[in-house]
Design an enzyme around this catalytic site. Structure first.
Site, PDB file in Angstrom:
ATOM      1  N   LEU A  12       0.844  -1.199   0.000  1.00  0.00           N
ATOM      2  CA  LEU A  12       0.000   0.000   0.000  1.00  0.00           C
ATOM      3  C   LEU A  12       0.877   1.246   0.000  1.00  0.00           C
ATOM      4  O   LEU A  12       1.693   1.431   0.897  1.00  0.00           O
ATOM      5  CB  LEU A  12      -0.910   0.010   1.235  1.00  0.00           C
ATOM      6  CG  LEU A  12      -1.777  -1.225   1.485  1.00  0.00           C
ATOM      7  CD1 LEU A  12      -2.796  -0.922   2.592  1.00  0.00           C
ATOM      8  CD2 LEU A  12      -2.494  -1.673   0.225  1.00  0.00           C
ATOM      9  N   ARG A  19       2.819  14.705   6.359  1.00  0.00           N
ATOM     10  CA  ARG A  19       3.797  15.170   7.340  1.00  0.00           C
ATOM     11  C   ARG A  19       5.214  15.287   6.781  1.00  0.00           C
ATOM     12  O   ARG A  19       6.081  15.853   7.418  1.00  0.00           O
ATOM     13  CB  ARG A  19       3.778  14.251   8.577  1.00  0.00           C
ATOM     14  CG  ARG A  19       2.607  14.562   9.497  1.00  0.00           C
ATOM     15  CD  ARG A  19       2.514  13.554  10.621  1.00  0.00           C
ATOM     16  NE  ARG A  19       1.905  12.311  10.175  1.00  0.00           N
ATOM     17  CZ  ARG A  19       1.925  11.187  10.884  1.00  0.00           C
ATOM     18  NH1 ARG A  19       2.573  11.128  12.036  1.00  0.00           N
ATOM     19  NH2 ARG A  19       1.323  10.110  10.430  1.00  0.00           N
ATOM     20  N   GLN A  79      -5.578   3.704  -6.747  1.00  0.00           N
ATOM     21  CA  GLN A  79      -6.703   3.922  -5.834  1.00  0.00           C
ATOM     22  C   GLN A  79      -7.013   5.417  -5.944  1.00  0.00           C
ATOM     23  O   GLN A  79      -6.260   6.243  -5.450  1.00  0.00           O
ATOM     24  CB  GLN A  79      -6.289   3.540  -4.406  1.00  0.00           C
ATOM     25  CG  GLN A  79      -7.404   3.665  -3.389  1.00  0.00           C
ATOM     26  CD  GLN A  79      -6.879   3.565  -1.944  1.00  0.00           C
ATOM     27  OE1 GLN A  79      -5.692   3.754  -1.696  1.00  0.00           O
ATOM     28  NE2 GLN A  79      -7.771   3.287  -1.007  1.00  0.00           N
ATOM     29  N   ALA A 386      52.811  20.291 -12.941  1.00  0.00           N
ATOM     30  CA  ALA A 386      51.848  21.058 -12.158  1.00  0.00           C
ATOM     31  C   ALA A 386      51.191  22.135 -13.006  1.00  0.00           C
ATOM     32  O   ALA A 386      51.807  22.713 -13.903  1.00  0.00           O
ATOM     33  CB  ALA A 386      52.546  21.700 -10.965  1.00  0.00           C
ATOM     34  N   TYR A 393      37.508  23.028 -24.359  1.00  0.00           N
ATOM     35  CA  TYR A 393      36.232  23.665 -24.719  1.00  0.00           C
ATOM     36  C   TYR A 393      36.494  24.984 -25.422  1.00  0.00           C
ATOM     37  O   TYR A 393      37.196  25.850 -24.886  1.00  0.00           O
ATOM     38  CB  TYR A 393      35.447  23.890 -23.419  1.00  0.00           C
ATOM     39  CG  TYR A 393      34.044  24.391 -23.594  1.00  0.00           C
ATOM     40  CD1 TYR A 393      33.200  23.845 -24.558  1.00  0.00           C
ATOM     41  CD2 TYR A 393      33.542  25.400 -22.774  1.00  0.00           C
ATOM     42  CE1 TYR A 393      31.905  24.296 -24.695  1.00  0.00           C
ATOM     43  CE2 TYR A 393      32.242  25.859 -22.905  1.00  0.00           C
ATOM     44  CZ  TYR A 393      31.423  25.309 -23.866  1.00  0.00           C
ATOM     45  OH  TYR A 393      30.137  25.753 -23.996  1.00  0.00           O
ATOM     46  N   ARG A 446      56.351  29.543 -26.206  1.00  0.00           N
ATOM     47  CA  ARG A 446      56.275  30.624 -25.226  1.00  0.00           C
ATOM     48  C   ARG A 446      57.210  31.721 -25.677  1.00  0.00           C
ATOM     49  O   ARG A 446      58.173  31.487 -26.422  1.00  0.00           O
ATOM     50  CB  ARG A 446      56.656  30.120 -23.831  1.00  0.00           C
ATOM     51  CG  ARG A 446      58.094  29.654 -23.768  1.00  0.00           C
ATOM     52  CD  ARG A 446      58.449  29.025 -22.430  1.00  0.00           C
ATOM     53  NE  ARG A 446      59.880  28.759 -22.376  1.00  0.00           N
ATOM     54  CZ  ARG A 446      60.438  27.799 -21.662  1.00  0.00           C
ATOM     55  NH1 ARG A 446      59.690  26.990 -20.935  1.00  0.00           N
ATOM     56  NH2 ARG A 446      61.734  27.637 -21.667  1.00  0.00           N
TER      57      ARG A 446
HETATM   58  C1  UD1 Z   1      -2.588   1.766   9.856  1.00  0.00           C
HETATM   59  C2  UD1 Z   1      -3.407   0.729  10.617  1.00  0.00           C
HETATM   60  C3  UD1 Z   1      -2.960   0.718  12.066  1.00  0.00           C
HETATM   61  C4  UD1 Z   1      -1.491   0.421  12.141  1.00  0.00           C
HETATM   62  C5  UD1 Z   1      -0.705   1.412  11.296  1.00  0.00           C
HETATM   63  C6  UD1 Z   1       0.720   0.983  11.217  1.00  0.00           C
HETATM   64  C7  UD1 Z   1      -5.602   0.692   9.555  1.00  0.00           C
HETATM   65  C8  UD1 Z   1      -7.004   1.114   9.640  1.00  0.00           C
HETATM   66  N1  UD1 Z   1      -4.814   1.081  10.533  1.00  0.00           N
HETATM   67  O1  UD1 Z   1      -2.889   3.009  10.424  1.00  0.00           O
HETATM   68  O2  UD1 Z   1      -3.665  -0.251  12.793  1.00  0.00           O
HETATM   69  O3  UD1 Z   1      -1.033   0.474  13.472  1.00  0.00           O
HETATM   70  O4  UD1 Z   1      -1.209   1.442   9.948  1.00  0.00           O
HETATM   71  O5  UD1 Z   1       1.476   1.943  10.535  1.00  0.00           O
HETATM   72  O6  UD1 Z   1      -5.239  -0.003   8.631  1.00  0.00           O
HETATM   73  N2  UD1 Z   1      -2.952   3.648   2.366  1.00  0.00           N
HETATM   74  C9  UD1 Z   1      -3.407   3.486   1.096  1.00  0.00           C
HETATM   75  N3  UD1 Z   1      -4.704   3.817   0.807  1.00  0.00           N
HETATM   76  C10 UD1 Z   1      -5.539   4.295   1.744  1.00  0.00           C
HETATM   77  C11 UD1 Z   1      -5.068   4.449   3.055  1.00  0.00           C
HETATM   78  C12 UD1 Z   1      -3.772   4.118   3.338  1.00  0.00           C
HETATM   79  O7  UD1 Z   1      -2.675   3.052   0.214  1.00  0.00           O
HETATM   80  O8  UD1 Z   1      -6.684   4.560   1.403  1.00  0.00           O
HETATM   81  C13 UD1 Z   1      -1.580   3.305   2.666  1.00  0.00           C
HETATM   82  C14 UD1 Z   1      -0.751   4.497   3.086  1.00  0.00           C
HETATM   83  O9  UD1 Z   1      -0.044   5.032   1.991  1.00  0.00           O
HETATM   84  C15 UD1 Z   1       0.207   3.910   4.101  1.00  0.00           C
HETATM   85  C16 UD1 Z   1      -0.546   2.721   4.670  1.00  0.00           C
HETATM   86  O10 UD1 Z   1      -1.564   2.431   3.765  1.00  0.00           O
HETATM   87  O11 UD1 Z   1       1.388   3.412   3.490  1.00  0.00           O
HETATM   88  C17 UD1 Z   1      -1.077   3.013   6.047  1.00  0.00           C
HETATM   89  O12 UD1 Z   1      -1.979   4.083   5.961  1.00  0.00           O
HETATM   90  P1  UD1 Z   1      -2.120   5.122   7.109  1.00  0.00           P
HETATM   91  O13 UD1 Z   1      -3.177   6.053   6.770  1.00  0.00           O
HETATM   92  O14 UD1 Z   1      -0.777   5.660   7.451  1.00  0.00           O
HETATM   93  O15 UD1 Z   1      -2.640   4.174   8.282  1.00  0.00           O
HETATM   94  P2  UD1 Z   1      -2.482   4.454   9.782  1.00  0.00           P
HETATM   95  O16 UD1 Z   1      -3.505   5.411  10.226  1.00  0.00           O
HETATM   96  O17 UD1 Z   1      -1.085   4.734  10.110  1.00  0.00           O
HETATM   97 CA    CA Z   2       1.179   5.381   8.920  1.00  0.00          CA
END
Ligand code: UD1
Ligand code: CA
Length: 482
Positions: A12, A19, A79, A386, A393, A446
């Site tokens: 994912l 941040r 997505q 040296a 160029y 020279r």
């Molecule tokens: C998620 C977990 C949490 C876990 C944490 C660990 C869920 C609901 N929660 O929370 O339990 O402790 O990760 O880091 O899963 N992403 C997508 N599509 C989306 C949402 C997220 O690709 O629609 C990807 C983000 O880019 C990221 C990862 O999924 O790499 C985690 O998403 P993030 O929103 O950071 O989840 P957390 O709130 O940290």
């Molecule tokens: Ca995260």
């Protein structure tokens, strides 16, 4: 450990990474010479999955282009809207179809995760015959993470997000890494039934665990031996932390393989760098890209090499080298810049305050001081005095200079390309050479020197120089007995 190959790994990487406060999508930020997402893909590949899928969304043009260029084995699934981790997985399965077998879900922002830990997760998943096995960790401060809720017998009941947790649940220190091994068929079915009835109004992938458990399937957990591995990168402080940890790991691997790293705290080495035993890396050195350091070479202090090969026994000090090849036992530096296309032969030398670009320097040839060598081929046993400049160029085009074997370039020569200095030829110091010098000849170009007697006495009368000259001339007159 015999580990069953997963049918698919889904990474994912669609999130925004707010941040990071960056124009660059989070997963493309680099640690140790590799973007975050590529670290996860590298770990995933070690498991030899049937399919490698990356979910992209925010910054999809950049992330998609990066994946297309560097990971042709990975399929990107877009997505459109980030409606939660469950939605991300559902989007994949809707696009590629249900995947039978084990599906590993991981994140694109956890570069410290080792392939070995993923393999252990898969092994546990298979041994226990689970519908899902979640990778967890005990962390000192679980703030922000989902918590693992277990029953009194220790069985995993559910995962609760921080925002949805009761105070008692928040006190749990076992966190959800967000990495899971799923049974693909059960996942496909359950992920459709995840609701958005939670504090963030998102489809939580975490809810799949509770759904499967309620339906009587086995839900397990594997606690990562080292919680640092599951720490994600959300901001640049965590990015720096991940880089430090990964760098330390890389250095330890090289040290165990016979490389001396004098000061691991000030040496930075990218993942793809290779080194041979008895290489010595001195403080303040950075090795990037596909740099390769051969046996017994000494690199540093204060040296930055990118895609550079350092031959066996070579010494490279206080240098910046990009795409250079440094021969065995060659010496480079201190204070040298070797630009792309520089190739130094065996025992060749690029000495103090020397810059080279697209230059082939033959075996034993020496360029010891204060010299620019651009677009040139030097034979073997050449000596360049040296302060020589290879004038390559003309303001519009670059031209080539050839210097033959055992040629001797006098100090402060300008070699105006295109020009050839033949085998065994010399140039006189201070010459501006724009015409070929035949083998064995000396090129002198020279103005002749002319001395104007007593000029200082007349034109600089009353200065220290005039006084010194007067004394010297008076002594000379006495000596000659007049
Ligand atoms: C998620 C977990 C949490 C876990 C944490 C660990 C869920 C609901 N929660 O929370 O339990 O402790 O990760 O880091 O899963 N992403 C997508 N599509 C989306 C949402 C997220 O690709 O629609 C990807 C983000 O880019 C990221 C990862 O999924 O790499 C985690 O998403 P993030 O929103 O950071 O989840 P957390 O709130 O940290
Ligand atoms: Ca995260």
């Amino acid at each position: 450990m015999s580990v069953p190959r997963p049918a698919a790994v889904i990474v994912l990487a669609a999130g925004e990474g707010t941040r990071m406060k960056s124009q660059t999508p989070k997963v493309l930020h680099e640690v140790c010479g590799r973007p975050l997402v590529d670290h996860m893909l590298a770990a995933a590949r070690e498991l030899q999955p049937g399919r490698l899928i990356v979910v992209i969304g925010h910054g999809r043009e950049k992330v998609g282009a990066h994946l297309a260029a560097t990971s042709p084995d990975a399929r990107a699934v877009v997505q459109e809207e980030q409606r939660g981790t469950g939605h991300a997985v559902r989007t994949v399965l809707e696009e590629v179809g249900t995947i039978a077998g084990t599906v590993l879900v991981a994140y694109g922002d956890t570069p410290l995760l080792r392939a070995r830990t993923l393999a252990e997760l898969l092994a546990r998943h298979a041994e226990e015959g689970n519908a899902v096995t979640v990778l967890t960790a005990e962390v000192p401060d679980p703030t922000g993470y989902g918590r693992i809720v277990r029953d009194p017998g220790g069985a995993v009941v559910k995962i609760v997000e921080e925002k949805d947790a009761t105070p008692a649940e928040r006190a749990i220190r076992e966190m959800n890494s967000g990495i899971y091994a799923f049974d693909g068929l059960l996942l496909a079915d359950a992920v459709k039934r995840v609701s958005t009835d939670n504090a963030q109004g998102e489809e939580y992938l975490t809810d799949v665990l509770a759904i499967l458990r309620e339906e009587g399937h086995r839900v397990g957990a594997f606690v990562a031996p080292d919680h640092v591995e599951v720490e994600g990168v959300n901001d640049r402080v965590q990015l720096a932390f991940a880089r430090r940890v990964l760098n330390q790991r890389i250095l330890e691997e090289h040290m165990r393989a016979g490389v001396t790293v004098v000061d691991p705290a000030s040496v930075w080495v990218d993942v793809q760098v290779t080194m041979e035993p008895d290489a010595v890396i001195h403080p303040g050195t950075q090795l990037h890209g596909a740099t390769h350091v051969q046996a017994g070479a000494q690199v540093g202090p204060a040296t930055t090499l990118t895609d550079t090969v350092v031959g066996a026994g070579a010494v490279v000090r206080n240098a910046v080298c990009d795409n250079a090849v440094i021969g065995a036992e060659a010496t480079v530096g201190p204070y040298v810049y070797l630009r792309p296309g520089t190739v130094l032969g065996h025992k060749a030398k690029a000495g103090t305050f020397v810059e080279m670009k697209n230059a082939k320097v033959g075996d034993r040839s020496k360029v010891p001081h204060l010299t620019y060598v651009g677009d040139a081929t030097l034979g073997v046993d050449v000596n360049v005095g040296a302060s020589t400049v290879f004038v390559n160029y003309d303001g519009v085009n670059k031209h080539h200079t050839t210097v033959g074997d055992a040629a001797f370039i006098g100090c402060d020569s300008s070699l105006i390309a295109p020009v050839t200095v033949g085998d065994g030829a010399y140039t006189a110091a201070g010459s501006v050479i724009d015409t070929d010098v035949p083998p064995g000849a000396i090129g002198v170009a020279r103005a002749r020197q002319r001395n104007i007697d007593e000029w200082v006495l007349r034109r600089r009368a009353g200065t220290r120089s005039a006084a010194a000259a007067e004394r010297a001339l008076a002594e000379k007159e006495q000596e000659s007995g007049t």
